[in-house]
Write an enzyme that holds these catalytic residues in place. Structure first.
Site, PDB file in Angstrom:
ATOM      1  CB  CYS A  12      69.783 -46.222  68.702  1.00  0.00           C
ATOM      2  SG  CYS A  12      68.515 -45.878  69.709  1.00  0.00           S
ATOM      3  CD  GLU A 130      63.669 -37.550  72.184  1.00  0.00           C
ATOM      4  OE1 GLU A 130      64.281 -36.540  72.203  1.00  0.00           O
ATOM      5  OE2 GLU A 130      63.767 -38.549  71.294  1.00  0.00           O
ATOM      6  CB  THR A 166      67.392 -37.594  70.717  1.00  0.00           C
ATOM      7  OG1 THR A 166      66.537 -38.579  70.630  1.00  0.00           O
ATOM      8  CG2 THR A 166      67.459 -36.801  72.111  1.00  0.00           C
ATOM      9  CB  CYS A 197      71.092 -39.034  69.298  1.00  0.00           C
ATOM     10  SG  CYS A 197      72.142 -40.752  69.714  1.00  0.00           S
ATOM     11  CB  SER A 225      59.835 -46.354  62.900  1.00  0.00           C
ATOM     12  OG  SER A 225      61.226 -45.603  62.917  1.00  0.00           O
ATOM     13  CG  ASN A 227      65.422 -43.370  63.079  1.00  0.00           C
ATOM     14  OD1 ASN A 227      65.674 -44.585  62.987  1.00  0.00           O
ATOM     15  ND2 ASN A 227      66.400 -42.302  63.035  1.00  0.00           N
ATOM     16  CB  SER A 269      62.647 -48.360  66.027  1.00  0.00           C
ATOM     17  OG  SER A 269      62.319 -48.016  64.618  1.00  0.00           O
TER      18      SER A 269
END
Length: 295
Positions: A12, A130, A166, A197, A225, A227, A269
């Protein structure tokens, strides 16, 4: 057999910026550069940058790095990290993602200036880098919930303000909103802010289409990760022949039996070069077994 890499997969914007800053700093001077935590949740990319001179550290290492340069990755950090760095004379290279930075500021503004003193609830994964930075804006008072089963942590008799990490899924955030609205006391105020996001969220529908369009899908992501796990599960939901791999070494040729097309995609990532290595492994296997590879 067709082998295709998803053109929209990979880093990203926030991760791209953080890696670019690290590389620029490494080229600018030979002085040591440290990164607080893995710069990205992908061990192969971390190793690539380590070979260039970037050393990964933890918060416990900071006291011995007085006067050094320390890069803050895209995930962001709580205010306490900046305070410690200032006391130690550490030169901060701040690569916090702008989306995360804006979210931190919004949460801090709510905590500092909202006269009603609402409960600040963060839809996210407790302990995630985060989220640690977001909770830090509230001196540790924000309540972190990952799913609706954890909402008992909230006092539904008090005002509530809901934010989101996000990279969380949009449908999960919608579930949170519905459940809180159903359970809150009538006299209380409930506000929510969609801080997910879109560069990440918009990948979900695209990846589902990509996965559905191939017989076999190789989803490339690092084990750390968050995500990656979310997006992998989205792909697998529409295509059961989706396999999670962290590198080309994980490729199992038996997965391709009977397949006419193989799709390769990844997390925010996942570096493009790593997906290309996986593609090369697949094409190498196809060539050795007398298949015709696409030009």
């Amino acid at each position: 057999m067709v082998v295709e890499i998803d053109a929209r997969s990979g880093f990203c914007h926030g991760v791209v910026t953080a890696i670019r800053k690290a590389e620029e700093e490494l080229e600018r001077t030979d002085a040591p550069l440290y990164c607080l935590g893995d710069i990205v949740h992908n061990s192969d990319e971390v190793e690539r940058l380590e070979k260039k001179g970037l050393s990964t550290i933890t918060h416990d290492d900071l006291p011995r790095l007085r006067g050094s340069r320390v890069l803050l990755r895209a995930h962001g950090e709580p205010p306490s990290t900046y305070e410690v760095a200032a006391k130690l004379g550490i030169d901060i290279v701040d690569a916090t993602c702008p989306v995360v930075l804006q979210l931190q500021r919004r949460i801090k503004d709510t905590y500092d200036n909202d006269a009603s003193r609402p409960q600040i609830v963060i839809y996210g994964k407790a302990g995630h880098a985060e989220v640690n930075g977001l909770v830090g804006q509230t001196h540790g008072e924000a309540i972190v919930v990952e799913n609706t089963s954890q909402l008992d942590r909230i006092d539904f008799g008090r005002d509530i303000v809901l934010y989101s990490q996000t990279t969380m899924p949009l449908d999960g955030f919608a579930d949170m909103i519905r459940e809180i609205e159903a359970r809150k006391a009538p006299h209380t105020d409930f506000r929510y802010f969609d801080t997910i996001c879109r560069q990440v969220a918009n990948r979900v529908n695209h990846l589902r289409e990509f996965a559905a369009g191939h017989d076999v899908v190789l989803f490339v992501a690092g084990a750390k990760s968050s995500n990656g796990k979310v997006l992998y599960n989205e792909c697998r939901a529409v295509n059961p022949r989706t396999y999670l791999v962290s590198s080309s070494d994980d490729f199992d040729p038996s997965w391709t039996v009977g397949a006419g097309s193989i799709g390769i995609c990844g997390a925010t990532s996942t570096p493009r070069w790593l997906m290309e290595h996986v593609r090369d492994s697949v094409n190498g296997y196809i060539s050795k077994n007398c298949y015709e590879t696409p030009s």
